[in-house]
Design a protein around this motif. Sequence first.
Motif, short mmCIF file in Angstrom:
data_model
loop_
_atom_site.label_atom_id
_atom_site.label_comp_id
_atom_site.label_asym_id
_atom_site.label_seq_id
_atom_site.Cartn_x
_atom_site.Cartn_y
_atom_site.Cartn_z
N ILE A 369 1.34 -1.06 -0.09
CA ILE A 369 0.29 -0.26 0.00
C ILE A 369 0.52 1.65 0.22
O ILE A 369 0.44 1.74 -0.65
N THR A 370 1.83 1.44 0.46
CA THR A 370 2.70 2.67 0.92
C THR A 370 3.05 2.17 -0.34
O THR A 370 3.49 3.95 -0.71
N HIS A 371 3.35 1.66 -1.44
CA HIS A 371 3.99 2.11 -2.91
C HIS A 371 3.15 2.49 -3.40
O HIS A 371 3.22 1.46 -4.95
N SER A 372 2.30 2.45 -3.37
CA SER A 372 0.82 2.05 -4.11
C SER A 372 0.84 0.65 -5.24
O SER A 372 -0.49 0.50 -6.18
N HIS A 373 0.30 0.21 -4.28
CA HIS A 373 -0.24 -1.64 -4.77
C HIS A 373 -0.69 -1.73 -4.05
O HIS A 373 -1.57 -2.83 -3.30
N GLU A 374 -2.46 -0.90 -3.39
CA GLU A 374 -3.65 -1.79 -3.10
C GLU A 374 -3.65 -3.12 -3.91
O GLU A 374 -4.48 -3.26 -2.58
N ASP A 375 -4.23 -3.13 -5.33
CA ASP A 375 -4.95 -4.02 -6.03
C ASP A 375 -3.85 -5.39 -5.16
O ASP A 375 -4.51 -6.43 -4.78
N THR A 376 -2.98 -5.70 -5.06
CA THR A 376 -2.65 -6.66 -5.07
C THR A 376 -2.00 -7.11 -3.11
O THR A 376 -2.56 -8.09 -3.07
N ALA A 377 -2.22 -5.42 -2.56
CA ALA A 377 -2.21 -6.12 -1.50
C ALA A 377 -3.43 -6.87 -0.84
O ALA A 377 -3.61 -7.60 0.08
N PHE A 378 -4.70 -6.11 -1.43
CA PHE A 378 -6.18 -6.74 -1.19
C PHE A 378 -5.64 -8.37 -1.57
O PHE A 378 -7.27 -9.08 -1.31
N HIS A 379 -5.35 -8.28 -2.89
CA HIS A 379 -5.04 -9.76 -3.21
C HIS A 379 -4.63 -10.69 -1.99
O HIS A 379 -5.04 -11.98 -1.68
N ILE A 380 -4.10 -10.53 -1.58
CA ILE A 380 -2.84 -11.03 0.15
C ILE A 380 -3.84 -10.78 0.45
O ILE A 380 -3.71 -11.99 1.72
#
Length: 1434
Positions: A369-380
């Motif tokens: 999320i800090t690096h603006s990859h919220e979609d990947t974070a949500f997948h995790i």
Amino acid sequence: MPFHSVCDRENMAALLRSARLLKLSPSGLLQITGTKRNGPRLGRLYSGALGGGRPGVCARQTGPASGNTSSRVWPCAVGCVRNYAMATEQKDDASSVVRSKQAQQFDWALAKLDSSVRRTGRITKTLLLRIFHDICRAGYPSGNQALLLLRSCGSLLPEVPLNERSELAHRVWEKLQELGAQYDVSHYNALLKVYLQNEFKFSPTDFLAKMEAANVQPNRVTYQRLIAAYCQNGDIEGASTILGFMKSKDLPITEAVFNSLVTGHARAGDIESAKNILSVMRGAGIEPGPDTYISLLNAYAEKGDLDSLKMTMESAESADSSLMDRDIMQVIFTLAKAGHKQHISDMVERLRHERGYVPDAMNLCLSLITHSHEDTAFHILKTFPTLQSESFNTDAANLGNFFLRHCVNMDTPLEKIGSFCKELQDSNLHTAALSFTLSCALEAKKTGLSLGLMKMMKEGDLPIRPHYFWPLLTQHMKDSNTAGVVEVVKGMQELEVCPDVETLSNYILPVFPSMEAARQALKDAGISLESEGFLSSEVRSMAVSNLAKLYTILSDPSSPSMDLSIFRSSLILGFRKSSDVETMVKITELLYKDVRFSKEGSKTSEVASFFLYNLIDSMPEGEVQAQEDKLRKYFNQLQAQNITISGNIYRGIKNLLESYHVPELIKDVVALVDPKERASNGSMSAFVRSTGVEGKVLALEKKLAELKAEDKPLGAVLKQAIQALCAEENLQRALELKQEHEVEMTTGGYATLINLCCRNDNAEEALNLKREMSRKDSSIVLDPSKYIGLVKTLSKNGKLEEAVDILKEMKEKDLVLNDSHVSMLFHTLNAVVAKGGAPTVRRLQDTIFTLGLAKPTANLCSPLITAYLDSKDLSGALEAALECQKLYNHLPRIHDIIVGLVEKGDTELLQKAMDFVSQERGEMTMLYDLFFAFLQTGRYREARKIIETPGLRSRPGRLHWYAEKCINSNQMEALEQMVDMTGKLFECDRDEMYSYVLRLCKESNNWQKAESLWTKMQEENVIPRERTLHLLADVLKNNGQEVPFEVPETWYEQPAPTKHVKTATPSAESGTEYQTRLMALCKRGKAKDAYKMVKEGEKKGVALGPAPYDQLIRALLAEGSIEDAMAVKDIAASRVPGFVLSDIATSLLIVTQSKKGQSKEALEKMKSMLQVNQVPSQLAITRLVQALGSHGDVAGIQEVESLMKDLGTSLNLSSMVFINNTALAHIKNGDVESAVEVLEAVFTSTEGKSPSMSFVFRKVLEDDNDKALDKLSAMAERLANHFACYRPASDLFLQLLDMDKIEDAKFMLARCNAVAEQKEVLVSYLSQKAQSPGQVGKIKALLSLIPDFTEKEVLYPYLMKCHVLDKDISSARALYEQMQEEGKVMDELSLKRLAVLYRSAGETVPFTEPSESFKFYADKLKERAAKVQTTADA
């Protein structure tokens, strides 16, 4: 690399623990739980000494241990003091005191960071900055502190962007260097590591130049990390230069260097060379380890080469370098950063959800999320096991709270946050995702995002409350930002939320300079001003600030109706502040006559009457005394306007005035009573001017005339007449009567007259009467209250010397003052404050204390301080308070003094006050004083800094005092702030804190606030007590609101009807039958009924033998009824010649006396028991010794021990009974050193034995004796580390666990790892807990800390027993199914228990129930255990 924290977490925790154990194990290795890999060497923090392990490569090896160690202090000491004024930094040479303080601060910093890392695998920026500021504020930062802070600025901050982390590291470096921190090579290496983790671009040559300029020589670790820096940028040439230099210096080339080269070649675009590094390593005799494979995997991930990723993973597995979940997570992070999100699902499938998965995955999500990859974070996030996530983090009542909060903090677009919330709710992973996200946005003061989320909630038919906007308005209000407030109000209007009275009064209108300005600004913004809420808020504002304007508004006939309850509190505050009595009377008259301000069905006169009562009730005692003249004028003018009150209201006001010690106002209030009601009530006690009194006076005066005419004695009648006139408050006539019959005046007559003169403040006449009485008979002694009333009147009227003479007379006549008289002295001094000032109060106070009329107390000292405070002389008040502390050991009104100094901004005097309080009362007391002062003055930011001081503990008494103060003065904001700020205060009872606010909500009838509190309690995971639930339910029910929970029933709400036991009256002939019934009652536990029978039988002459009497005495003693038991003994002695209590009864008597604190009597009873050759029971001796220990009677314990040795009979009494209680007796006497000496001697001399001191630890913990606990815990650790004696440490660990002090137990386990290996002690605890219901939570807590302390074959039967005792069939069924899945065979006793549980729940038993009895299977298990033990012994 930002996600480095997932593997640094254990390294951090390892070194944090090692900082205390360094001297014992300088080179030991920690085994990482759940793997076969070795953890870092002791002595490093959390980064390892990796020679530049590329960013993202988990640090698995460390360099040599640091030479810096810290002294251990536990519990952590309070850190630096947060003074209101910054203390002057002293630059003296570091003395031993400074070094000691550094060690203490390093220890608490370690503890704080250790706790955070071990729980969550990360550190928050807030925590790090708090520790940084505290270290700076204290001055003299040590090298260890600098190292600790620097190493915390890297991957352990996944929630902070990379550039901010680097800026923070530079800020720490420069500030600590400025404060005198000495940097060595370890600090430069730590900075290098932080640069690598944060991907910070820097010049390695410049870095080396800076080290050279500072005269610091690089070491192998420095060169390894410089190679890593070159490789991070793909600069193989630069890395080769450093590598060549290392070879020339014969420095070893480690695996870490090769790992960096893998990264370097890959970043340079030469992936084949990167792959070939593994062959080069093998050629150099270094087998590639997991880190090397991870470096190569990350290289392929950057290229997006999925096939090579899979092949490399297979190679790693075949090379016995199995990859853990956290390793795969690094690859996922690299794929996301490189933009190859299509391959992430393949990697996610490889996650095995190992132990510790959730905290590592949380940190991965935060980094993404800090690096603006919220979609990947949500997948995790969606891979989280929901049960684990809920139990792992108390902040996560629903899955994803941390995720949503960080999205808000990182300004993730609204649409994306909305989609996350929708999916979480649709998947039943979160019950209120939008609401929670809104609370985070409000907390972060993000207006745009908050309004957008509210629109989404409205579209989803979720309610939007006015109080949702308060956090947004609060900041604008503090900044006086009218435009910001208007913007928020516009948002409310767009959402069709009308601001209520609370919102307008407390959050919108105060930001504007005037009501007119508020009207204009809101009108210009197109906001409607016609709402009822706005008018109510306007009235509230006027009520406080401008009564004249308020009267103009309210008296306007066109003004709409408004219930007084809406603005009563504000109006009362306005009345208390105002000196405009005429307007006060006009407003009261309006309330009295105008129906617009009363509820339908209620009389206007009642509204005004209750308002008067509420006005007096809201005023503190001192304020009523100070405003006595104003109130008298107010009451008199009300009477002139023919405003009346009811008799009930009069009685209420009268009681208040009497409790405030201003009875002089009562005659002004009684004049307001309705004449009709006054005439209809002939009671003298109700109305002092009743017709009955007047008739009595006339009759007495007539009687006096007759007696005088007959020349008979008239003293008694004269006294009655004067008393009747005084009751009527008719002083003039009473004095005339005294003048007419002066010769016949009695002492009682004079005393009554003097008292009335004092009540009417007639000092001259009171003094004349006193002198006249003394001339008649100098030996006359008045009642102390009359003397004190005289002192008060004389002092208030400038006759100080005469008042002092009265005090001296009181001493000469040996008057003894009780508590009520001392209270009167306090009120006397308080009354003198307004009239005589500080000099008069000081003279009276000094005289009282010097003569010894009363002992100095904080209460008696406070009027002097009040005098200075009322005259705005804060310096004088402070000096007087300090003098009281020095002379009398009391510090009166220090809170008010500090509040005044804070408001005035007098930092010099404030510093002086704080230093004095800290020196005299301790640093913690000083911090609380400062905290309450900041709260009182609205300086909430400063208050928060104080309460967050490291090491500060909850002091329930102090918090209760301030909460009550807020409740009594209706200070909702200050109370709310206190509750909010103490959220993370150590050992703070959160339910208790919330109950304070709910009490105020109930008193102010504020159901909206109560409802919002319920939400906050759920967010904070507070488990409310029944009392709190009832309080909240009452507030909601009283306002017609639905109660959102089940209200628990309490036993006292519906008392059971009393059953009267009819006892047949015995006759002298029915002794046998009577004796049988008596014994039966005793056996059924009805000792009281049996005792009644004996008393009635005694009257009837029923004869009994010694056995029934002894049986009854034992039954009564078992219930604790010692007096009744002794009465029966006396009856028995009179009926049965030579009656003696049996051994059992005498032992029970000793037990009962010991429990009631009668240890001396119990000891004498035991000695007399031994003299007649009776043997006390083991329980009796134990309880007696415990009672002696609790009273600090060391000699008594030694005497009992000596008697037991001489007895010659074994009672299976442990010697630890005497040792433990001797230690407790020493502790009770304040001699902790002797207690430690006694215990230490036992544990250092015992061989092969392991005596327990759990009892000592339990008592010390229950008494909250921190001093004793510190020294005993230090002893336990000393015994463990130096003598390999682990029982004391194990006892302390289990007691902490048993008292739900889980965090303290964790720290204990971290300091003494060997506790986890004390299987016998731990299994014994397990067995003990399984004996009673409701203990399964404690067993699970033990398992969470030491998962493998015993075999499952031992654990599962105890767990099953717990579930059966709790009648928890679902948990029992789940355990049975788990055992079947694991292939474990359940023993027959557990199966038998489970079968009974199934049947009692009305369910079919799903297995064949063992046919024998419980006892049979229990004996079978015991026999098997005995055989195992025999085999082991052989």
